[in-house]
Design a protein around this motif. Structure first.
Motif, PDB file in Angstrom:
ATOM      1  N   GLY A 105       0.795  -1.216   0.000  1.00 60.65           N
ATOM      2  CA  GLY A 105       0.000   0.000   0.000  1.00 60.65           C
ATOM      3  C   GLY A 105       0.831   1.272   0.000  1.00 60.65           C
ATOM      4  O   GLY A 105       0.937   1.967  -0.998  1.00 60.65           O
ATOM      5  N   HIS A 106       1.451   1.581   1.143  1.00 59.64           N
ATOM      6  CA  HIS A 106       2.227   2.819   1.248  1.00 59.64           C
ATOM      7  C   HIS A 106       3.427   2.580   2.150  1.00 59.64           C
ATOM      8  O   HIS A 106       3.522   1.544   2.832  1.00 59.64           O
ATOM      9  CB  HIS A 106       1.368   3.953   1.808  1.00 59.64           C
ATOM     10  N   VAL A 107       4.345   3.525   2.175  1.00 57.89           N
ATOM     11  CA  VAL A 107       5.455   3.509   3.121  1.00 57.89           C
ATOM     12  C   VAL A 107       5.373   4.769   3.975  1.00 57.89           C
ATOM     13  O   VAL A 107       4.948   5.833   3.507  1.00 57.89           O
ATOM     14  CB  VAL A 107       6.830   3.424   2.414  1.00 57.89           C
ATOM     15  N   HIS A 108       5.764   4.614   5.221  1.00 60.52           N
ATOM     16  CA  HIS A 108       5.762   5.718   6.185  1.00 60.52           C
ATOM     17  C   HIS A 108       7.206   5.909   6.629  1.00 60.52           C
ATOM     18  O   HIS A 108       7.821   4.987   7.163  1.00 60.52           O
ATOM     19  CB  HIS A 108       4.850   5.357   7.357  1.00 60.52           C
ATOM     20  N   LEU A 109       7.739   7.099   6.396  1.00 56.74           N
ATOM     21  CA  LEU A 109       9.147   7.380   6.641  1.00 56.74           C
ATOM     22  C   LEU A 109       9.330   8.410   7.739  1.00 56.74           C
ATOM     23  O   LEU A 109       8.599   9.421   7.784  1.00 56.74           O
ATOM     24  CB  LEU A 109       9.816   7.903   5.367  1.00 56.74           C
ATOM     25  N   ARG A 110      10.302   8.187   8.602  1.00 51.30           N
ATOM     26  CA  ARG A 110      10.746   9.235   9.520  1.00 51.30           C
ATOM     27  C   ARG A 110      11.811  10.062   8.799  1.00 51.30           C
ATOM     28  O   ARG A 110      12.761   9.504   8.250  1.00 51.30           O
ATOM     29  CB  ARG A 110      11.357   8.644  10.782  1.00 51.30           C
ATOM     30  N   VAL A 111      11.648  11.381   8.807  1.00 54.18           N
ATOM     31  CA  VAL A 111      12.575  12.260   8.092  1.00 54.18           C
ATOM     32  C   VAL A 111      13.107  13.319   9.046  1.00 54.18           C
ATOM     33  O   VAL A 111      12.496  13.629  10.075  1.00 54.18           O
ATOM     34  CB  VAL A 111      11.899  12.923   6.872  1.00 54.18           C
ATOM     35  N   ALA A 112      14.243  13.898   8.681  1.00 51.26           N
ATOM     36  CA  ALA A 112      14.876  14.898   9.544  1.00 51.26           C
ATOM     37  C   ALA A 112      14.236  16.274   9.391  1.00 51.26           C
ATOM     38  O   ALA A 112      14.060  16.996  10.378  1.00 51.26           O
ATOM     39  CB  ALA A 112      16.372  14.973   9.234  1.00 51.26           C
ATOM     40  N   LYS A 113      13.887  16.623   8.142  1.00 49.65           N
ATOM     41  CA  LYS A 113      13.311  17.945   7.870  1.00 49.65           C
ATOM     42  C   LYS A 113      12.119  17.769   6.945  1.00 49.65           C
ATOM     43  O   LYS A 113      12.283  17.441   5.769  1.00 49.65           O
ATOM     44  CB  LYS A 113      14.356  18.866   7.241  1.00 49.65           C
ATOM     45  N   LEU A 144       0.602   7.269  -0.932  1.00 50.53           N
ATOM     46  CA  LEU A 144       1.725   6.424  -1.318  1.00 50.53           C
ATOM     47  C   LEU A 144       2.871   6.530  -0.319  1.00 50.53           C
ATOM     48  O   LEU A 144       3.521   5.546  -0.004  1.00 50.53           O
ATOM     49  CB  LEU A 144       2.232   6.794  -2.712  1.00 50.53           C
ATOM     50  N   ILE A 145       3.115   7.742   0.163  1.00 51.97           N
ATOM     51  CA  ILE A 145       4.199   7.973   1.107  1.00 51.97           C
ATOM     52  C   ILE A 145       3.693   8.899   2.208  1.00 51.97           C
ATOM     53  O   ILE A 145       3.053   9.920   1.929  1.00 51.97           O
ATOM     54  CB  ILE A 145       5.428   8.601   0.430  1.00 51.97           C
ATOM     55  N   VAL A 146       3.979   8.530   3.459  1.00 56.53           N
ATOM     56  CA  VAL A 146       3.722   9.399   4.603  1.00 56.53           C
ATOM     57  C   VAL A 146       5.074   9.812   5.163  1.00 56.53           C
ATOM     58  O   VAL A 146       5.956   8.962   5.372  1.00 56.53           O
ATOM     59  CB  VAL A 146       2.886   8.684   5.679  1.00 56.53           C
ATOM     60  N   LEU A 147       5.245  11.092   5.375  1.00 58.01           N
ATOM     61  CA  LEU A 147       6.476  11.643   5.923  1.00 58.01           C
ATOM     62  C   LEU A 147       6.214  12.128   7.342  1.00 58.01           C
ATOM     63  O   LEU A 147       5.211  12.800   7.588  1.00 58.01           O
ATOM     64  CB  LEU A 147       6.979  12.811   5.073  1.00 58.01           C
ATOM     65  N   GLU A 148       7.107  11.825   8.251  1.00 60.42           N
ATOM     66  CA  GLU A 148       6.946  12.239   9.646  1.00 60.42           C
ATOM     67  C   GLU A 148       8.253  12.807  10.172  1.00 60.42           C
ATOM     68  O   GLU A 148       9.291  12.148  10.111  1.00 60.42           O
ATOM     69  CB  GLU A 148       6.512  11.052  10.514  1.00 60.42           C
ATOM     70  N   GLU A 149       8.185  14.019  10.678  1.00 61.32           N
ATOM     71  CA  GLU A 149       9.351  14.643  11.308  1.00 61.32           C
ATOM     72  C   GLU A 149       9.176  14.584  12.814  1.00 61.32           C
ATOM     73  O   GLU A 149       8.122  14.955  13.337  1.00 61.32           O
ATOM     74  CB  GLU A 149       9.489  16.095  10.863  1.00 61.32           C
ATOM     75  N   SER A 150      10.200  14.113  13.519  1.00 60.89           N
ATOM     76  CA  SER A 150      10.170  14.053  14.978  1.00 60.89           C
ATOM     77  C   SER A 150      11.438  14.683  15.523  1.00 60.89           C
ATOM     78  O   SER A 150      12.512  14.571  14.924  1.00 60.89           O
ATOM     79  CB  SER A 150      10.063  12.608  15.475  1.00 60.89           C
ATOM     80  N   SER A 151      11.308  15.319  16.674  1.00 59.12           N
ATOM     81  CA  SER A 151      12.454  16.024  17.253  1.00 59.12           C
ATOM     82  C   SER A 151      13.496  15.074  17.831  1.00 59.12           C
ATOM     83  O   SER A 151      14.649  15.456  18.021  1.00 59.12           O
ATOM     84  CB  SER A 151      11.974  16.982  18.348  1.00 59.12           C
ATOM     85  N   ASP A 152      13.107  13.825  18.117  1.00 53.66           N
ATOM     86  CA  ASP A 152      14.024  12.911  18.787  1.00 53.66           C
ATOM     87  C   ASP A 152      14.648  11.883  17.849  1.00 53.66           C
ATOM     88  O   ASP A 152      15.241  10.906  18.306  1.00 53.66           O
ATOM     89  CB  ASP A 152      13.308  12.184  19.925  1.00 53.66           C
ATOM     90  N   THR A 153      14.524  12.070  16.535  1.00 57.33           N
ATOM     91  CA  THR A 153      15.067  11.078  15.612  1.00 57.33           C
ATOM     92  C   THR A 153      16.598  11.092  15.626  1.00 57.33           C
ATOM     93  O   THR A 153      17.231  12.113  15.887  1.00 57.33           O
ATOM     94  CB  THR A 153      14.592  11.324  14.171  1.00 57.33           C
ATOM     95  N   VAL A 154      17.157   9.928  15.324  1.00 54.11           N
ATOM     96  CA  VAL A 154      18.610   9.792  15.227  1.00 54.11           C
ATOM     97  C   VAL A 154      18.921   9.164  13.876  1.00 54.11           C
ATOM     98  O   VAL A 154      18.060   8.551  13.243  1.00 54.11           O
ATOM     99  CB  VAL A 154      19.177   8.906  16.359  1.00 54.11           C
ATOM    100  N   ARG A 155      20.132   9.318  13.413  1.00 52.77           N
ATOM    101  CA  ARG A 155      20.528   8.709  12.155  1.00 52.77           C
ATOM    102  C   ARG A 155      20.495   7.188  12.277  1.00 52.77           C
ATOM    103  O   ARG A 155      20.850   6.633  13.308  1.00 52.77           O
ATOM    104  CB  ARG A 155      21.931   9.155  11.748  1.00 52.77           C
ATOM    105  N   LYS A 156      20.094   6.530  11.216  1.00 51.67           N
ATOM    106  CA  LYS A 156      20.065   5.077  11.215  1.00 51.67           C
ATOM    107  C   LYS A 156      21.496   4.558  11.179  1.00 51.67           C
ATOM    108  O   LYS A 156      22.260   4.894  10.272  1.00 51.67           O
ATOM    109  CB  LYS A 156      19.276   4.569  10.007  1.00 51.67           C
ATOM    110  N   PRO A 157      21.896   3.772  12.148  1.00 49.63           N
ATOM    111  CA  PRO A 157      23.266   3.247  12.139  1.00 49.63           C
ATOM    112  C   PRO A 157      23.510   2.387  10.902  1.00 49.63           C
ATOM    113  O   PRO A 157      22.601   1.692  10.425  1.00 49.63           O
ATOM    114  CB  PRO A 157      23.322   2.394  13.415  1.00 49.63           C
ATOM    115  N   PRO A 158      24.707   2.429  10.359  1.00 46.50           N
ATOM    116  CA  PRO A 158      25.008   1.589   9.192  1.00 46.50           C
ATOM    117  C   PRO A 158      24.926   0.108   9.539  1.00 46.50           C
ATOM    118  O   PRO A 158      25.109  -0.289  10.689  1.00 46.50           O
ATOM    119  CB  PRO A 158      26.429   2.010   8.816  1.00 46.50           C
ATOM    120  N   ARG A 159      24.631  -0.698   8.524  1.00 45.51           N
ATOM    121  CA  ARG A 159      24.604  -2.147   8.648  1.00 45.51           C
ATOM    122  C   ARG A 159      23.590  -2.627   9.685  1.00 45.51           C
ATOM    123  O   ARG A 159      23.842  -3.544  10.467  1.00 45.51           O
ATOM    124  CB  ARG A 159      26.002  -2.715   8.931  1.00 45.51           C
TER     125      ARG A 159
END
Length: 287
Positions: A12-20, A54-69
């Motif tokens: 259906g859709h994807v929901h993404l956490r974004v920085a800005k 299709l896409i939901v974007l969400e900005e949150s103040s407490d997000t962190v970068r996704k660690p590699p691997r």
């Protein structure tokens, strides 16, 4: 255990956490060609037809970068209705100078690859006619990755002004990094009931409904045993699987519970989490 899933089940859709949020809205509307359907506070919903998210974007103040691997999104794939549309997309991206990460011919489809400002992988692709999809002797589709015929594709592009993605654009599939293939197969094949369409040794598995080449891709390319990212990491928050009827959704819930997966029912939809921390919304297609 269900032997096969209903042929009309789709992503259906994807929901993404974004920085800005504003930056991501600009990217997905101006560069990708989606429309802003709704924006409320820290959430924005994007569409191609003015109705379907299709896409939901969400900005949150407490997000962190996704660690590699770590497990999670490899890419989500936007399916355009035909080859000429893909040609227009590629021409547009080349004209605006947005960096591409690749362009491939998979035999059953042609695709271009890029990433959004937060590093989320995106595939934009067009399917070849189904009668042209080739199968191996074992009945699975041939897993091919060849260079895209860029000149041949661009020859099909008209030079009308860019107006964005057409209404028949949809979410074609999603591809995930996982930690273990046997757990991925148990959850997505035995639990959800998707059919196996391509198996690449012990490091990648592709599953689908209705004989499609794949609705979900699963791989251990970042390493077997990869850890889950933090709950508040940038990237994939959840994706949805859409069922044509409530009885089909109920079958999926029963099958997931049979393998020990936890499923929460809200009265209108269900939520589950795969063994690698990927959240999934299970819902019925709206009439």
């Amino acid at each position: 255990m269900r032997s096969t899933i209903h042929p009309k089940v789709e992503i259906g859709h994807v929901h993404l956490r974004v920085a800005k949020l504003d930056r991501s809205i600009h990217f997905y509307t101006k560069w990708i060609g989606l429309q802003l359907l709704e924006q409320k506070g820290n959430l924005a919903v994007l569409t191609a037809d003015g109705i379907t998210r299709l896409i939901v974007l969400e900005e949150s103040s407490d997000t962190v970068r996704k660690p590699p691997r770590t497990t999670g999104l490899y890419h989500f794939a936007i399916l355009v209705p035909d080859r000429s549309t893909l040609a227009r997309v590629l021409l547009h991206l080349l004209k605006v100078g947005y960096p591409l990460q690749g362009a491939s011919d998979h035999q059953f489809s042609e695709a271009v690859y890029l990433a959004d400002p937060d590093g989320n992988g995106i595939e934009i692709y067009a399917d070849r006619p189904r009668e042209q999809w080739e199968k191996a002797e074992n009945g699975e589709y041939k897993g091919v990755t060849e260079p895209l015929d860029v000149e041949g594709l661009l020859a099909e592009a008209d030079h009308a002004p860019w107006t964005g993605l057409p209404p028949k654009t949809k979410m074609g599939h999603i591809h995930l990094h996982v930690a273990h293939m046997h757990e991925a197969e148990q959850f997505y094949h035995q639990g959800l009931g998707f059919d196996i369409t391509i198996r690449m040794d012990n490091h990648a598995l592709f599953v689908s409904a209705g004989g499609y080449h794949h609705h979900i891709g699963l791989n251990t390319w970042i390493g077997v045993g990869a850890p889950k990212p933090p709950e508040n990491a940038l990237g994939l928050r959840l994706f949805s699987i859409v069922f044509p009827h409530e009885k089909e959704l109920e079958k999926a819930i029963e099958s997931l519970k049979a393998i020990g997966a936890k499923v929460e029912w809200t009265g209108t939809e269900a939520a589950t989490v795969d063994p690698f921390g990927n959240r999934i919304q299970l819902r019925v297609q709206k009439a």
